[in-house]
Design a protein around this motif. Structure first.
Motif, PDB file in Angstrom:
ATOM      1  N   LYS A   1     -32.782  31.511 -70.156  1.00 42.09           N
ATOM      2  CA  LYS A   1     -32.236  31.076 -71.447  1.00 42.09           C
ATOM      3  C   LYS A   1     -33.170  30.062 -72.107  1.00 42.09           C
ATOM      4  O   LYS A   1     -33.415  30.117 -73.312  1.00 42.09           O
ATOM      5  CB  LYS A   1     -30.857  30.444 -71.258  1.00 42.09           C
ATOM      6  CG  LYS A   1     -29.782  31.443 -70.921  1.00 42.09           C
ATOM      7  CD  LYS A   1     -28.467  30.748 -70.696  1.00 42.09           C
ATOM      8  CE  LYS A   1     -27.403  31.698 -70.200  1.00 42.09           C
ATOM      9  NZ  LYS A   1     -26.149  31.010 -69.887  1.00 42.09           N
ATOM     10  N   ARG A   2     -33.707  29.130 -71.329  1.00 44.50           N
ATOM     11  CA  ARG A   2     -34.626  28.136 -71.886  1.00 44.50           C
ATOM     12  C   ARG A   2     -35.907  28.779 -72.388  1.00 44.50           C
ATOM     13  O   ARG A   2     -36.450  28.381 -73.406  1.00 44.50           O
ATOM     14  CB  ARG A   2     -34.956  27.073 -70.849  1.00 44.50           C
ATOM     15  CG  ARG A   2     -33.810  26.145 -70.568  1.00 44.50           C
ATOM     16  CD  ARG A   2     -34.189  25.087 -69.571  1.00 44.50           C
ATOM     17  NE  ARG A   2     -33.030  24.282 -69.226  1.00 44.50           N
ATOM     18  CZ  ARG A   2     -33.038  23.339 -68.324  1.00 44.50           C
ATOM     19  NH1 ARG A   2     -34.155  23.078 -67.656  1.00 44.50           N
ATOM     20  NH2 ARG A   2     -31.956  22.652 -68.057  1.00 44.50           N
TER      21      ARG A   2
ATOM     22  N   TYR B   1     -28.221  30.962 -59.879  1.00 44.96           N
ATOM     23  CA  TYR B   1     -27.695  30.275 -61.057  1.00 44.96           C
ATOM     24  C   TYR B   1     -28.789  29.657 -61.916  1.00 44.96           C
ATOM     25  O   TYR B   1     -28.692  29.673 -63.137  1.00 44.96           O
ATOM     26  CB  TYR B   1     -26.681  29.211 -60.635  1.00 44.96           C
ATOM     27  CG  TYR B   1     -25.412  29.845 -60.111  1.00 44.96           C
ATOM     28  CD1 TYR B   1     -24.571  30.538 -60.962  1.00 44.96           C
ATOM     29  CD2 TYR B   1     -25.092  29.780 -58.769  1.00 44.96           C
ATOM     30  CE1 TYR B   1     -23.415  31.137 -60.487  1.00 44.96           C
ATOM     31  CE2 TYR B   1     -23.943  30.382 -58.283  1.00 44.96           C
ATOM     32  CZ  TYR B   1     -23.109  31.051 -59.149  1.00 44.96           C
ATOM     33  OH  TYR B   1     -21.980  31.648 -58.670  1.00 44.96           O
ATOM     34  N   LEU B   2     -29.820  29.111 -61.314  1.00 47.72           N
ATOM     35  CA  LEU B   2     -30.864  28.480 -62.111  1.00 47.72           C
ATOM     36  C   LEU B   2     -31.781  29.500 -62.753  1.00 47.72           C
ATOM     37  O   LEU B   2     -32.402  29.216 -63.769  1.00 47.72           O
ATOM     38  CB  LEU B   2     -31.668  27.502 -61.258  1.00 47.72           C
ATOM     39  CG  LEU B   2     -30.907  26.259 -60.824  1.00 47.72           C
ATOM     40  CD1 LEU B   2     -31.825  25.329 -60.049  1.00 47.72           C
ATOM     41  CD2 LEU B   2     -30.323  25.520 -62.008  1.00 47.72           C
TER      42      LEU B   2
ATOM     43  N   ASN C   1     -30.872  32.151 -64.315  1.00 47.66           N
ATOM     44  CA  ASN C   1     -30.275  32.447 -65.613  1.00 47.66           C
ATOM     45  C   ASN C   1     -30.554  31.329 -66.613  1.00 47.66           C
ATOM     46  O   ASN C   1     -30.851  31.591 -67.779  1.00 47.66           O
ATOM     47  CB  ASN C   1     -28.767  32.657 -65.473  1.00 47.66           C
ATOM     48  CG  ASN C   1     -28.437  33.894 -64.661  1.00 47.66           C
ATOM     49  OD1 ASN C   1     -29.241  34.812 -64.578  1.00 47.66           O
ATOM     50  ND2 ASN C   1     -27.270  33.915 -64.058  1.00 47.66           N
ATOM     51  N   GLU C   2     -30.468  30.074 -66.172  1.00 46.65           N
ATOM     52  CA  GLU C   2     -30.752  28.951 -67.062  1.00 46.65           C
ATOM     53  C   GLU C   2     -32.216  28.948 -67.491  1.00 46.65           C
ATOM     54  O   GLU C   2     -32.531  28.698 -68.647  1.00 46.65           O
ATOM     55  CB  GLU C   2     -30.422  27.622 -66.374  1.00 46.65           C
ATOM     56  CG  GLU C   2     -28.966  27.292 -66.365  1.00 46.65           C
ATOM     57  CD  GLU C   2     -28.717  25.904 -65.829  1.00 46.65           C
ATOM     58  OE1 GLU C   2     -29.617  25.054 -65.924  1.00 46.65           O
ATOM     59  OE2 GLU C   2     -27.618  25.671 -65.320  1.00 46.65           O
ATOM     60  N   ASP C   3     -33.128  29.216 -66.558  1.00 47.95           N
ATOM     61  CA  ASP C   3     -34.552  29.249 -66.890  1.00 47.95           C
ATOM     62  C   ASP C   3     -34.851  30.337 -67.913  1.00 47.95           C
ATOM     63  O   ASP C   3     -35.639  30.133 -68.833  1.00 47.95           O
ATOM     64  CB  ASP C   3     -35.397  29.469 -65.635  1.00 47.95           C
ATOM     65  CG  ASP C   3     -35.402  28.246 -64.721  1.00 47.95           C
ATOM     66  OD1 ASP C   3     -35.043  27.152 -65.200  1.00 47.95           O
ATOM     67  OD2 ASP C   3     -35.764  28.395 -63.551  1.00 47.95           O
TER      68      ASP C   3
END
Length: 65
Positions: A44-45, A37-38, A40-42
């Protein structure tokens, strides 16, 4: 009486070892879930961040010579 206590302590010790390995396995599962999950967030950032090579100077300070 001592034999009974010895048997109980052996069972308790074996259960503690089993519990240790179960907790160890769960930490690996959490690592996989976190990375899933993280990650994907990384990404995007990183896509949102734009590299700007110009130096940033705050408005209140002046460069010294």
């Amino acid at each position: 009486m001592i034999d009974f206590l010895t048997i109980i302590l052996l069972i308790f010790g074996v259960l503690q070892i089993i519990l240790f390995f179960k907790v160890w396995g769960m930490t690996n599962d959490i690592r996989e879930i976190r990375n899933k999950y993280l990650k994907n967030e990384d990404e995007k950032r990183r896509e949102e961040a734009v590299y700007d090579p110009t130096p940033k100077v705050s408005s209140g300070s002046k460069p010294t010579i």
